[in-house]
Scaffold this motif. Sequence first.
Motif, PDB file in Angstrom:
ATOM      1  N   GLU A  87      -2.100   7.228  10.683  1.00 32.23           N
ATOM      2  CA  GLU A  87      -2.809   5.985  11.008  1.00 32.23           C
ATOM      3  C   GLU A  87      -3.109   5.179   9.754  1.00 32.23           C
ATOM      4  N   GLY A  88      -3.393   5.892   8.676  1.00 30.98           N
ATOM      5  CA  GLY A  88      -3.662   5.195   7.422  1.00 30.98           C
ATOM      6  C   GLY A  88      -2.436   4.469   6.906  1.00 30.98           C
ATOM      7  N   VAL A  89      -1.273   5.130   6.949  1.00 25.96           N
ATOM      8  CA  VAL A  89      -0.020   4.495   6.539  1.00 25.96           C
ATOM      9  C   VAL A  89       0.278   3.295   7.423  1.00 25.96           C
ATOM     10  N   ALA A  90       0.044   3.477   8.723  1.00 32.57           N
ATOM     11  CA  ALA A  90       0.339   2.411   9.685  1.00 32.57           C
ATOM     12  C   ALA A  90      -0.411   1.122   9.353  1.00 32.57           C
ATOM     13  N   GLN A  91      -1.636   1.253   8.863  1.00 31.87           N
ATOM     14  CA  GLN A  91      -2.425   0.059   8.542  1.00 31.87           C
ATOM     15  C   GLN A  91      -1.782  -0.793   7.449  1.00 31.87           C
ATOM     16  N   TYR A  92      -1.001  -0.144   6.580  1.00 28.46           N
ATOM     17  CA  TYR A  92      -0.352  -0.870   5.484  1.00 28.46           C
ATOM     18  C   TYR A  92       0.996  -1.473   5.876  1.00 28.46           C
ATOM     19  N   ILE A  93       1.645  -0.902   6.873  1.00 27.39           N
ATOM     20  CA  ILE A  93       3.030  -1.314   7.157  1.00 27.39           C
ATOM     21  C   ILE A  93       3.200  -1.992   8.513  1.00 27.39           C
ATOM     22  N   LYS A  94       2.098  -2.474   9.105  1.00 28.20           N
ATOM     23  CA  LYS A  94       2.185  -3.098  10.426  1.00 28.20           C
ATOM     24  C   LYS A  94       3.026  -4.367  10.449  1.00 28.20           C
ATOM     25  N   THR A  95       3.262  -4.947   9.293  1.00 27.29           N
ATOM     26  CA  THR A  95       4.074  -6.171   9.240  1.00 27.29           C
ATOM     27  C   THR A  95       5.568  -5.863   9.223  1.00 27.29           C
ATOM     28  N   ILE A  96       5.919  -4.582   9.148  1.00 32.35           N
ATOM     29  CA  ILE A  96       7.329  -4.168   9.094  1.00 32.35           C
ATOM     30  C   ILE A  96       7.789  -3.723  10.474  1.00 32.35           C
ATOM     31  N   GLY A  97       9.019  -4.061  10.827  1.00 31.38           N
ATOM     32  CA  GLY A  97       9.565  -3.656  12.113  1.00 31.38           C
ATOM     33  C   GLY A  97       9.572  -2.141  12.292  1.00 31.38           C
ATOM     34  N   LEU A  98       9.335  -1.696  13.526  1.00 28.96           N
ATOM     35  CA  LEU A  98       9.326  -0.270  13.879  1.00 28.96           C
ATOM     36  C   LEU A  98       8.279   0.507  13.084  1.00 28.96           C
ATOM     37  N   TRP A  99       7.146  -0.123  12.800  1.00 24.10           N
ATOM     38  CA  TRP A  99       6.152   0.461  11.909  1.00 24.10           C
ATOM     39  C   TRP A  99       5.551   1.762  12.425  1.00 24.10           C
ATOM     40  N   ARG A 100       5.398   1.902  13.721  1.00 24.21           N
ATOM     41  CA  ARG A 100       4.804   3.134  14.254  1.00 24.21           C
ATOM     42  C   ARG A 100       5.681   4.348  13.942  1.00 24.21           C
ATOM     43  N   ASN A 101       6.957   4.233  14.252  1.00 24.54           N
ATOM     44  CA  ASN A 101       7.875   5.341  14.007  1.00 24.54           C
ATOM     45  C   ASN A 101       8.048   5.591  12.510  1.00 24.54           C
ATOM     46  N   LYS A 102       8.050   4.514  11.730  1.00 23.63           N
ATOM     47  CA  LYS A 102       8.202   4.653  10.281  1.00 23.63           C
ATOM     48  C   LYS A 102       6.996   5.348   9.663  1.00 23.63           C
ATOM     49  N   ALA A 103       5.803   5.037  10.147  1.00 28.51           N
ATOM     50  CA  ALA A 103       4.595   5.703   9.638  1.00 28.51           C
ATOM     51  C   ALA A 103       4.675   7.201   9.923  1.00 28.51           C
ATOM     52  N   LYS A 104       5.143   7.530  11.109  1.00 30.26           N
ATOM     53  CA  LYS A 104       5.298   8.939  11.480  1.00 30.26           C
ATOM     54  C   LYS A 104       6.292   9.633  10.558  1.00 30.26           C
ATOM     55  N   ASN A 105       7.415   8.949  10.273  1.00 33.47           N
ATOM     56  CA  ASN A 105       8.440   9.540   9.401  1.00 33.47           C
ATOM     57  C   ASN A 105       7.959   9.689   7.963  1.00 33.47           C
ATOM     58  N   VAL A 106       7.194   8.728   7.477  1.00 34.89           N
ATOM     59  CA  VAL A 106       6.694   8.795   6.097  1.00 34.89           C
ATOM     60  C   VAL A 106       5.814  10.029   5.910  1.00 34.89           C
ATOM     61  N   ILE A 107       4.953  10.290   6.879  1.00 32.41           N
ATOM     62  CA  ILE A 107       4.097  11.477   6.791  1.00 32.41           C
ATOM     63  C   ILE A 107       4.927  12.745   6.931  1.00 32.41           C
ATOM     64  N   ALA A 108       5.877  12.739   7.858  1.00 28.98           N
ATOM     65  CA  ALA A 108       6.702  13.927   8.068  1.00 28.98           C
ATOM     66  C   ALA A 108       7.566  14.241   6.854  1.00 28.98           C
ATOM     67  N   LEU A 109       8.157  13.213   6.225  1.00 34.12           N
ATOM     68  CA  LEU A 109       8.994  13.475   5.047  1.00 34.12           C
ATOM     69  C   LEU A 109       8.144  13.910   3.860  1.00 34.12           C
ATOM     70  N   SER A 110       6.917  13.394   3.789  1.00 32.52           N
ATOM     71  CA  SER A 110       6.007  13.814   2.712  1.00 32.52           C
ATOM     72  C   SER A 110       5.672  15.298   2.857  1.00 32.52           C
ATOM     73  N   ARG A 111       5.411  15.720   4.079  1.00 28.16           N
ATOM     74  CA  ARG A 111       5.113  17.134   4.328  1.00 28.16           C
ATOM     75  C   ARG A 111       6.317  18.014   3.993  1.00 28.16           C
ATOM     76  N   MET A 112       7.511  17.561   4.398  1.00 28.20           N
ATOM     77  CA  MET A 112       8.705  18.355   4.129  1.00 28.20           C
ATOM     78  C   MET A 112       8.969  18.456   2.635  1.00 28.20           C
ATOM     79  N   LEU A 113       8.732  17.374   1.906  1.00 33.25           N
ATOM     80  CA  LEU A 113       8.912  17.429   0.449  1.00 33.25           C
ATOM     81  C   LEU A 113       8.006  18.495  -0.154  1.00 33.25           C
ATOM     82  N   ASN A 114       6.783  18.572   0.319  1.00 34.15           N
ATOM     83  CA  ASN A 114       5.850  19.573  -0.200  1.00 34.15           C
ATOM     84  C   ASN A 114       6.233  20.990   0.229  1.00 34.15           C
ATOM     85  N   GLU A 115       6.543  21.147   1.510  1.00 34.21           N
ATOM     86  CA  GLU A 115       6.762  22.483   2.057  1.00 34.21           C
ATOM     87  C   GLU A 115       8.130  23.064   1.718  1.00 34.21           C
TER      88      GLU A 115
END
Length: 241
Positions: A87-115
């Motif tokens: 939700e925090g990422v989403a607040q920054y990228i709402k002006t970009i197309g497909l922002w909901r799915n992109k916010a989800k992917n940004v968090i998921a890829l961040s987790r995968m990078l760590n794990e």
Amino acid sequence: MVSTTPPVRKKKRANRTFGRQKAAELYEALAQDRPDPKTELRFSNPFTLVVAVALSAQATDVGVNRATEKLFAVADTPDKMIALGEEGVAQYIKTIGLWRNKAKNVIALSRMLNETFGGEVPRSREALMQLPGVGRKTANVVLNEAFGEPTIAVDTHIFRVANRTGLAPGKTPDEVEQGLERTTPDAYRKGAHHWLILHGRYVCKARKPECWRCVISPLCKFTPKTPDPASVSGLGPKAPN
């Protein structure tokens, strides 16, 4: 009864593909026009580059930069991005197309990078493509821009330029990429992606290529060339009665 009608022979299409020597001339012209080509996406490290490129799908670089300027100021590492939350990422990228799915992917890829990758962006295409929201094009951009690999990422601009010019015709991005890999001389492989995308964005435009100011027009197989509007009669203002 045996037919005496001669078989119809299909006409052979003219070969529109460049040879390596002619491709070298094309890249040299682009290199002289833009000596230092680079992505227009703003980033500070490989992680922010991965995020920026993933966000750029179906969005303009200008729009992505406007959103990520504030996002990266507070989250420029996987840990900080995860702490921000979807939700925090989403607040920054709402002006970009497909922002909901992109916010989800940004968090998921961040987790995968760590794990999976110890918090570091991997340096192989196969590993990068394991990240949520990262396809072959994104992986190639990251390898080229962050790690200096001579990869070519085929987006809509490069796909158009490669087909229009005859440099590497193909029906799919993968076909065009393979054609560019074969045709592009080694000396131009590192900058090829940027030269082609910038040329497509600013000169060889989708609706009307600006052939009259194109540095590769003499080599390009696109016809008919778009004339200079200034030289076309009847386009100027009408004289007063």
